[in-house]
Design a protein around this motif. Structure first.
Motif, PDB file in Angstrom:
ATOM      1  N   ASP A  23       0.836  -1.203   0.000  1.00 41.58           N
ATOM      2  CA  ASP A  23       0.000   0.000   0.000  1.00 41.58           C
ATOM      3  C   ASP A  23       0.871   1.255   0.000  1.00 41.58           C
ATOM      4  OD1 ASP A  23      -2.396  -1.385  -0.017  1.00 41.58           O
ATOM      5  OD2 ASP A  23      -2.668  -1.295   2.150  1.00 41.58           O
ATOM      6  N   ALA A  24       0.257   2.391  -0.282  1.00 41.05           N
ATOM      7  CA  ALA A  24       0.969   3.667  -0.323  1.00 41.05           C
ATOM      8  C   ALA A  24       0.169   4.739   0.416  1.00 41.05           C
ATOM      9  CB  ALA A  24       1.206   4.109  -1.765  1.00 41.05           C
ATOM     10  N   ILE A  25       0.902   5.684   0.975  1.00 42.87           N
ATOM     11  CA  ILE A  25       0.332   6.888   1.593  1.00 42.87           C
ATOM     12  C   ILE A  25       0.938   8.088   0.875  1.00 42.87           C
ATOM     13  CG2 ILE A  25       0.338   8.346   3.680  1.00 42.87           C
ATOM     14  CD1 ILE A  25      -1.523   6.061   4.027  1.00 42.87           C
ATOM     15  N   GLN A  26       0.073   9.019   0.517  1.00 44.99           N
ATOM     16  CA  GLN A  26       0.518  10.249  -0.139  1.00 44.99           C
ATOM     17  C   GLN A  26       0.326  11.413   0.826  1.00 44.99           C
ATOM     18  OE1 GLN A  26      -1.689  11.141  -3.696  1.00 44.99           O
ATOM     19  NE2 GLN A  26      -0.674  13.099  -3.971  1.00 44.99           N
ATOM     20  N   PHE A  27       1.362  12.245   0.975  1.00 49.67           N
ATOM     21  CA  PHE A  27       1.289  13.466   1.773  1.00 49.67           C
ATOM     22  C   PHE A  27       1.114  14.654   0.827  1.00 49.67           C
ATOM     23  CE2 PHE A  27       4.102  10.633   4.307  1.00 49.67           C
ATOM     24  CZ  PHE A  27       3.270  10.483   5.399  1.00 49.67           C
ATOM     25  N   TYR A  28       0.276  15.624   1.236  1.00 46.49           N
ATOM     26  CA  TYR A  28      -0.010  16.761   0.364  1.00 46.49           C
ATOM     27  C   TYR A  28      -0.383  17.986   1.213  1.00 46.49           C
ATOM     28  CZ  TYR A  28      -4.766  15.280   1.399  1.00 46.49           C
ATOM     29  OH  TYR A  28      -5.917  14.910   2.057  1.00 46.49           O
ATOM     30  N   PRO A  29      -0.278  19.195   0.641  1.00 50.42           N
ATOM     31  CA  PRO A  29      -0.675  20.398   1.375  1.00 50.42           C
ATOM     32  C   PRO A  29      -2.191  20.528   1.431  1.00 50.42           C
ATOM     33  CG  PRO A  29       0.130  20.981  -0.808  1.00 50.42           C
ATOM     34  CD  PRO A  29       0.314  19.503  -0.654  1.00 50.42           C
ATOM     35  N   LYS A  30      -2.665  20.988   2.566  1.00 53.94           N
ATOM     36  CA  LYS A  30      -4.095  21.201   2.792  1.00 53.94           C
ATOM     37  C   LYS A  30      -4.276  22.643   3.242  1.00 53.94           C
ATOM     38  CE  LYS A  30      -6.524  18.950   5.970  1.00 53.94           C
ATOM     39  NZ  LYS A  30      -7.065  17.909   6.825  1.00 53.94           N
ATOM     40  N   TYR A  31      -5.166  23.366   2.589  1.00 48.93           N
ATOM     41  CA  TYR A  31      -5.401  24.766   2.947  1.00 48.93           C
ATOM     42  C   TYR A  31      -5.999  24.838   4.348  1.00 48.93           C
ATOM     43  CZ  TYR A  31      -6.773  29.623   2.716  1.00 48.93           C
ATOM     44  OH  TYR A  31      -6.901  30.957   2.979  1.00 48.93           O
ATOM     45  N   GLY A  32      -5.438  25.718   5.173  1.00 46.16           N
ATOM     46  CA  GLY A  32      -5.912  25.904   6.539  1.00 46.16           C
ATOM     47  C   GLY A  32      -4.975  25.251   7.533  1.00 46.16           C
ATOM     48  N   GLY A  33      -4.977  25.785   8.711  1.00 41.22           N
ATOM     49  CA  GLY A  33      -4.108  25.236   9.742  1.00 41.22           C
ATOM     50  C   GLY A  33      -2.714  25.834   9.651  1.00 41.22           C
ATOM     51  N   ASP A  34      -1.744  25.103  10.163  1.00 41.59           N
ATOM     52  CA  ASP A  34      -0.368  25.589  10.160  1.00 41.59           C
ATOM     53  C   ASP A  34       0.573  24.397  10.111  1.00 41.59           C
ATOM     54  OD1 ASP A  34       1.387  27.695  10.037  1.00 41.59           O
ATOM     55  OD2 ASP A  34       1.535  27.950  12.191  1.00 41.59           O
ATOM     56  N   SER A  35       1.744  24.621   9.607  1.00 38.34           N
ATOM     57  CA  SER A  35       2.769  23.584   9.527  1.00 38.34           C
ATOM     58  C   SER A  35       4.133  24.254   9.578  1.00 38.34           C
ATOM     59  CB  SER A  35       2.625  22.792   8.220  1.00 38.34           C
ATOM     60  OG  SER A  35       3.107  23.559   7.138  1.00 38.34           O
ATOM     61  N   PRO A  36       5.183  23.485   9.814  1.00 39.23           N
ATOM     62  CA  PRO A  36       6.522  24.077   9.801  1.00 39.23           C
ATOM     63  C   PRO A  36       6.993  24.420   8.390  1.00 39.23           C
ATOM     64  CG  PRO A  36       6.653  21.715  10.253  1.00 39.23           C
ATOM     65  CD  PRO A  36       5.200  22.086  10.219  1.00 39.23           C
ATOM     66  N   PHE A  37       6.206  24.086   7.376  1.00 41.75           N
ATOM     67  CA  PHE A  37       6.621  24.305   5.996  1.00 41.75           C
ATOM     68  C   PHE A  37       6.034  25.572   5.397  1.00 41.75           C
ATOM     69  CE2 PHE A  37       6.846  19.775   6.871  1.00 41.75           C
ATOM     70  CZ  PHE A  37       8.161  19.510   6.526  1.00 41.75           C
ATOM     71  N   GLN A  38       4.726  25.775   5.554  1.00 40.20           N
ATOM     72  CA  GLN A  38       4.050  26.941   4.973  1.00 40.20           C
ATOM     73  C   GLN A  38       2.947  27.390   5.926  1.00 40.20           C
ATOM     74  OE1 GLN A  38       4.871  28.327   1.944  1.00 40.20           O
ATOM     75  NE2 GLN A  38       6.334  26.745   1.385  1.00 40.20           N
ATOM     76  N   SER A  39       2.952  28.642   6.276  1.00 42.47           N
ATOM     77  CA  SER A  39       1.901  29.190   7.122  1.00 42.47           C
ATOM     78  C   SER A  39       0.575  29.173   6.356  1.00 42.47           C
ATOM     79  CB  SER A  39       2.260  30.620   7.518  1.00 42.47           C
ATOM     80  OG  SER A  39       1.296  31.135   8.390  1.00 42.47           O
ATOM     81  N   GLY A  40      -0.499  28.828   7.050  1.00 49.99           N
ATOM     82  CA  GLY A  40      -1.817  28.793   6.422  1.00 49.99           C
ATOM     83  C   GLY A  40      -2.139  27.464   5.757  1.00 49.99           C
ATOM     84  N   PHE A  41      -1.213  26.520   5.825  1.00 52.28           N
ATOM     85  CA  PHE A  41      -1.420  25.190   5.250  1.00 52.28           C
ATOM     86  C   PHE A  41      -1.049  24.131   6.277  1.00 52.28           C
ATOM     87  CE2 PHE A  41      -0.802  27.799   1.541  1.00 52.28           C
ATOM     88  CZ  PHE A  41      -1.640  27.260   0.572  1.00 52.28           C
ATOM     89  N   SER A  42      -1.756  23.011   6.240  1.00 50.71           N
ATOM     90  CA  SER A  42      -1.393  21.854   7.060  1.00 50.71           C
ATOM     91  C   SER A  42      -1.066  20.695   6.113  1.00 50.71           C
ATOM     92  CB  SER A  42      -2.531  21.494   8.012  1.00 50.71           C
ATOM     93  OG  SER A  42      -3.728  21.270   7.300  1.00 50.71           O
ATOM     94  N   ILE A  43      -0.672  19.577   6.685  1.00 48.86           N
ATOM     95  CA  ILE A  43      -0.317  18.419   5.877  1.00 48.86           C
ATOM     96  C   ILE A  43      -1.460  17.418   5.897  1.00 48.86           C
ATOM     97  CG2 ILE A  43       1.282  16.478   5.622  1.00 48.86           C
ATOM     98  CD1 ILE A  43       3.428  18.280   6.882  1.00 48.86           C
ATOM     99  N   GLY A  44      -1.916  17.069   4.712  1.00 48.46           N
ATOM    100  CA  GLY A  44      -2.937  16.042   4.576  1.00 48.46           C
ATOM    101  C   GLY A  44      -2.301  14.737   4.159  1.00 48.46           C
ATOM    102  N   MET A  45      -3.050  13.663   4.310  1.00 51.37           N
ATOM    103  CA  MET A  45      -2.567  12.349   3.878  1.00 51.37           C
ATOM    104  C   MET A  45      -3.740  11.572   3.309  1.00 51.37           C
ATOM    105  SD  MET A  45      -2.146  10.395   7.451  1.00 51.37           S
ATOM    106  CE  MET A  45      -3.290  10.752   8.783  1.00 51.37           C
ATOM    107  N   ALA A  46      -3.426  10.697   2.370  1.00 51.24           N
ATOM    108  CA  ALA A  46      -4.451   9.860   1.751  1.00 51.24           C
ATOM    109  C   ALA A  46      -3.835   8.519   1.386  1.00 51.24           C
ATOM    110  CB  ALA A  46      -4.997  10.538   0.495  1.00 51.24           C
ATOM    111  N   ILE A  47      -4.655   7.496   1.433  1.00 50.43           N
ATOM    112  CA  ILE A  47      -4.212   6.187   0.982  1.00 50.43           C
ATOM    113  C   ILE A  47      -4.198   6.201  -0.539  1.00 50.43           C
ATOM    114  CG2 ILE A  47      -4.761   3.723   0.894  1.00 50.43           C
ATOM    115  CD1 ILE A  47      -6.162   4.085   3.614  1.00 50.43           C
ATOM    116  N   GLY A  48      -3.115   5.771  -1.118  1.00 45.60           N
ATOM    117  CA  GLY A  48      -2.997   5.705  -2.570  1.00 45.60           C
ATOM    118  C   GLY A  48      -1.704   6.325  -3.041  1.00 45.60           C
TER     119      GLY A  48
END
Length: 96
Positions: A23-48
């Motif tokens: 199986d695989a997990i994909q990480f991607y930017p999600k609008y809203g929230g906060d992260s150490p990478f980009q303000s205003g974006f959080s990290i999302g994840m999905a199977i695939g």
């Protein structure tokens, strides 16, 4: 850029998301929230699998990926994935 993931985090993904070897997990930017990478974006994840995997690491038979279209979000920094208080945590520096 690399994806670094702890064994504990891999076990969390396998248990919580009912993943099996291959199986695989994909990480991607999600609008809203906060992260150490980009303000205003959080990290999302999905199977695939990512459409065009740019960064990939495999651990315990599970592939963790970031798609080419999402690479901007990580700003050329490594992604560290671990557990904090029993939940998945993301950072741009080691979580050990």
């Amino acid at each position: 850029m690399n994806i670094n993931i702890t064994d504990e985090a891999v076990n969390w993904f396998k248990n919580e998301m009912d993943l099996e070897e291959g199986d695989a997990i994909q990480f991607y930017p999600k609008y809203g929230g906060d992260s150490p990478f980009q303000s205003g974006f959080s990290i999302g994840m999905a199977i695939g699998s990512a459409n065009e995997p740019q960064v990939t690491t495999e651990k315990q038979g599970i592939s963790f990926q970031i798609d080419e279209k999402d690479i901007w979000f990580f700003d050329e920094k490594d992604l560290y994935v671990g557990l904090k208080d029993g939940e998945v945590a993301y950072s741009d520096e080691s979580l050990n």
